[in-house]
Design a protein around this motif. Structure first.
Motif, short mmCIF file in Angstrom:
data_model
loop_
_atom_site.label_atom_id
_atom_site.label_comp_id
_atom_site.label_asym_id
_atom_site.label_seq_id
_atom_site.Cartn_x
_atom_site.Cartn_y
_atom_site.Cartn_z
N VAL A 217 1.04 -1.16 0.17
CA VAL A 217 -0.07 0.17 -0.39
C VAL A 217 0.77 1.40 0.27
CG1 VAL A 217 -1.42 1.54 1.37
CG2 VAL A 217 -1.46 -1.16 0.92
N GLY A 218 2.09 0.97 0.61
CA GLY A 218 2.51 2.45 1.15
C GLY A 218 3.56 2.33 -0.56
N PHE A 219 4.14 1.38 -1.38
CA PHE A 219 4.53 1.88 -2.20
C PHE A 219 4.08 2.48 -3.19
CE2 PHE A 219 5.99 -0.04 -6.66
CZ PHE A 219 6.75 0.19 -6.61
N LEU A 220 2.16 1.59 -3.12
CA LEU A 220 1.79 1.99 -4.36
C LEU A 220 1.29 3.70 -3.88
CD1 LEU A 220 -0.79 -0.35 -4.79
CD2 LEU A 220 0.60 0.03 -6.45
N LEU A 221 1.35 3.75 -2.89
CA LEU A 221 0.99 5.81 -2.45
C LEU A 221 1.86 6.10 -2.99
CD1 LEU A 221 -1.05 5.28 0.40
CD2 LEU A 221 -1.82 6.07 -1.33
N VAL A 222 3.43 6.02 -2.44
CA VAL A 222 4.32 6.61 -3.32
C VAL A 222 4.93 7.16 -4.65
CG1 VAL A 222 6.57 6.72 -3.29
CG2 VAL A 222 5.99 6.15 -1.54
N ALA A 223 4.73 5.71 -5.08
CA ALA A 223 4.30 5.14 -6.57
C ALA A 223 3.81 6.67 -7.14
CB ALA A 223 4.55 4.19 -7.62
N THR A 224 1.88 6.50 -6.37
CA THR A 224 1.26 6.88 -7.67
C THR A 224 1.41 8.97 -7.07
OG1 THR A 224 -0.79 5.45 -6.98
CG2 THR A 224 -1.48 7.53 -7.31
N PHE A 225 2.04 9.11 -6.62
CA PHE A 225 2.14 10.93 -5.89
C PHE A 225 3.41 11.14 -7.35
CE2 PHE A 225 5.66 13.32 -3.68
CZ PHE A 225 4.65 13.79 -3.57
N LEU A 226 4.91 10.17 -6.96
CA LEU A 226 5.43 10.85 -8.09
C LEU A 226 5.62 10.62 -9.46
CD1 LEU A 226 8.27 8.77 -6.43
CD2 LEU A 226 7.78 10.94 -5.57
N GLY A 227 4.45 9.94 -9.73
CA GLY A 227 4.02 9.53 -11.22
C GLY A 227 3.18 10.55 -11.35
N SER A 228 1.73 11.11 -10.49
CA SER A 228 0.92 11.91 -10.72
C SER A 228 1.42 13.36 -11.18
CB SER A 228 0.10 11.98 -10.25
OG SER A 228 -0.65 10.57 -9.87
N LEU A 229 2.86 13.19 -9.62
CA LEU A 229 3.21 15.07 -10.14
C LEU A 229 4.04 15.17 -10.79
CD1 LEU A 229 4.58 17.29 -8.17
CD2 LEU A 229 5.94 16.11 -7.40
N GLU A 230 4.77 13.64 -11.68
CA GLU A 230 6.03 14.58 -12.53
C GLU A 230 4.59 14.45 -14.13
OE1 GLU A 230 9.07 15.47 -14.41
OE2 GLU A 230 8.64 14.77 -12.12
N VAL A 231 3.31 14.25 -14.20
CA VAL A 231 2.43 14.38 -14.65
C VAL A 231 2.58 15.82 -14.66
CG1 VAL A 231 0.27 13.98 -15.77
CG2 VAL A 231 2.16 12.40 -15.28
N VAL A 232 1.96 16.15 -13.67
CA VAL A 232 1.71 18.09 -13.61
C VAL A 232 2.80 18.45 -14.19
CG1 VAL A 232 1.02 19.46 -11.34
CG2 VAL A 232 0.13 17.06 -12.31
N LEU A 233 3.83 18.34 -13.35
CA LEU A 233 4.78 19.46 -14.28
C LEU A 233 5.19 19.65 -15.15
CD1 LEU A 233 7.20 18.35 -10.99
CD2 LEU A 233 5.34 20.53 -11.26
N ASP A 234 5.01 17.73 -15.71
CA ASP A 234 5.33 18.08 -17.52
C ASP A 234 5.00 18.45 -18.43
OD1 ASP A 234 7.73 17.14 -17.23
OD2 ASP A 234 7.72 15.41 -17.88
N GLU A 235 3.51 18.40 -18.25
CA GLU A 235 2.52 18.49 -19.00
C GLU A 235 1.45 20.03 -18.76
OE1 GLU A 235 0.49 16.60 -21.93
OE2 GLU A 235 3.03 16.15 -21.37
#
Length: 532
Positions: A217-235
């Motif tokens: 659960v912790g891994f998925l939360l961290v992965a979702t946060f980092l991945g989503s943040l990068e999409v927001v910053l790049d797009e």
């Protein structure tokens, strides 16, 4: 890390430890090479896949984020399933996805394969250090880590030049396909040479008996946060942020929700995938931020210097890679010198000095103009190459001060995550600054390009006469003159926008100086785990 054969020259399995060191160094070299080899090829990639340069930047940032996500899980997975098995799976995934990157038919397919490549590469560096520690007796580990360190330092030096040469003379696809034969050779040698130590096997059996489970659960939360943040910053800039874009709104919500859920989960979990409590420490928290900013400057400059030299100075990809070469060589030399100084000088002073030198290099880059030469870019990169090792080596030493032995694996993972996440955020920040400042300077310059402006009329007349003297008739000559003025305008806008990017990166670097001053004094002469 456990020590395998303490009093014998043989590694676990009875093999020569130096053969194991060479195989591990080869695999690590391949993975580190891919953090920079594609940077100078982005222009070819964007042209080949019919996308803009800002979209092609995803090739760099997606790899870094995926790499960081695997880093946070690599320690537990290696202990649970065995270092040899996890290392081989990591190399296999990295090799297969590298080949797939080389055959990518669209930006979307390339990014998917690049993410897989980052997931495979993220587990290789920390495992390499553990395998070396198990394979050598304590008195020989320094030499083994020196060989490993050479692979880490030399790979980023070779990457841009090799990537540029391949792109110019063969194809950008070979920046990825080159990993295929190297990965297959590495896998065969690993299967033959590497064995888990008895201590590692005991630790694995103990984890199984205790029923310790991976914090999925912790891994998925961290992965979702980092991945989503990068999409927001790049797009964000392309999609006008959260105004009308459904995509941005969805990923913005995912970023906030995963972050809000992640914090209490990781703080309350007995064996969290990331120990956020480490960041409460003034010492480690400051080191984390230092590495975050340093990664941003390192990766952003590695991408944007080749980008501007290719787009506005007419450099080939090879020549753009060579611009970075002298700075890379200086990084190697500087690491050797700083390695000696670190036994006598407190990390805080080395970090502050390194930040000042890098900031001076960034200031130097703000002086670019239409007549800037190859040597100018090379020297600016040399300044950066002198300062960065002062920060990298020192922050590694400082980050372990005051930590318990059982916290070092988590600390190593977090420091490496900071470097990768900082790098991806740095590229995104630089892209956004470049876009916004280009719009700003464009609007200001257009105000002065007015047909009623005498200066404009004079420039247009001179340019028209020039084109008339070179064979253009009246209306055609004036049309060519107008187009030439527009081109000069666009080029000047680009110079000013890139200058603003370098100013922002310089200010980020300068912020490290006061941050370094709050670090505690550490005991000098100890050996801290190596940072990848």
């Amino acid at each position: 890390m456990s020590a395998g054969s303490q009093g014998t020259a043989k590694a676990p399995g009875g093999h020569n430890p130096w053969a194991i060191a060479l195989v591990v160094a080869l695999a690590t070299f391949m993975e580190v090479l891919d953090t920079t080899i594609a940077n100078v090829a982005l222009r070819y990639i964007s042209g080949g896949l019919a996308v803009g340069p800002d979209e092609a930047a995803w090739v760099v940032t997606s790899y870094l984020v995926a790499n960081a996500i695997t880093l946070i899980a690599s320690s537990f997975l290696a202990k649970r399933f065995g270092r040899k098995a996890f290392f081989m799976w990591s190399v296999a995934l990295f090799t297969l996805s590298s080949i797939l990157c080389g055959f990518a038919w669209s930006l979307e397919s390339l990014l998917i394969f690049r993410v897989l490549q980052g997931l495979g590469g993220g587990g290789m560096a920390p495992l390499a250090q553990s395998i070396l520690a198990d394979s050598f007796p304590p008195q020989k580990r320094g030499q083994a880590f020196a060989l490993y360190g050479v692979a880490i330092v030399v790979a980023p030096v070779i990457g841009p030049t090799l990537g540029g040469w391949l792109s110019d003379n063969v194809s950008w696809h070979w920046c990825f396909l080159i990993n295929g034969p190297v990965g297959l050779i590495s896998l065969g040698l690993m299967y033959w040479l590497i064995e888990d130590s008895e201590a590692a096997k005991r630790e694995r059996r103990l984890l199984r008996r205790q029923g310790v489970r991976f914090d999925l659960v912790g891994f998925l939360l961290v992965a979702t946060f980092l991945g989503s943040l990068e999409v927001v910053l790049d797009e964000g800039q392309r999609k006008d942020w959260f105004g009308t874009s459904t995509l941005m709104n969805v990923f913005g919500v995912l970023t906030v929700v995963s972050f809000v859920a992640m914090i209490p989960w990781l703080l309350r979990k007995k064996n969290p995938v990331v120990d956020l409590r480490l960041l409460d420490s003034r010492q480690f928290g400051s080191c984390f931020i230092v590495m975050l900013f340093t990664g941003a400057v390192l990766i952003a400059t590695t991408q944007f210097i080749p980008q501007i030299t290719q787009e506005y100075y007419g450099y080939t990809a090879t020549l753009s890679g060579l611009v970075l070469g002298p700075g890379g060589i200086m990084t190697v030399v500087s690491m050797l010198v700083i390695g000696q100084l670190s036994g006598f000088v407190q990390p805080k002073w080395l970090i502050a000095t390194g930040a000042a030198v890098v900031a001076a290099g960034m200031y130097d880059l703000t002086r670019i103009n239409g007549e800037t030469t190859f040597s100018f870019f090379a020297w600016s990169r040399i300044y950066i190459g002198i300062g960065l090792p002062m920060i990298f080596l020192s922050v590694t030493t400082a980050s372990y001060e005051g930590l318990r032995k059982d916290q070092t694996d988590q600390a190593s993972a977090l420091i490496n995550v900071a470097r990768n996440v900082g790098g991806s955020m740095g590229v995104s920040l630089a892209q956004n600054v470049l876009a916004y400042r280009s719009q700003f300077h464009q609007s200001r310059l257009v105000e002065s390009v007015n047909p009623a402006n005498p200066a404009y009329q004079d420039t247009l007349a001179q340019a028209t006469r020039y084109f008339q003297q070179h064979g253009y008739a009246g209306p055609d000559a004036q049309g060519q003159a107008t187009a030439w003025i527009g081109q000069q305008l666009a080029t000047q806008v680009a110079y000013w926008a890139y200058i603003d990017v370098f100013w922002v990166l310089g200010v980020l670097t300068a912020c490290l100086i006061p941050l370094a001053m709050i670090l505690k004094r550490v005991k000098l002469g100890g050996a801290a785990p190596a940072a990848h």
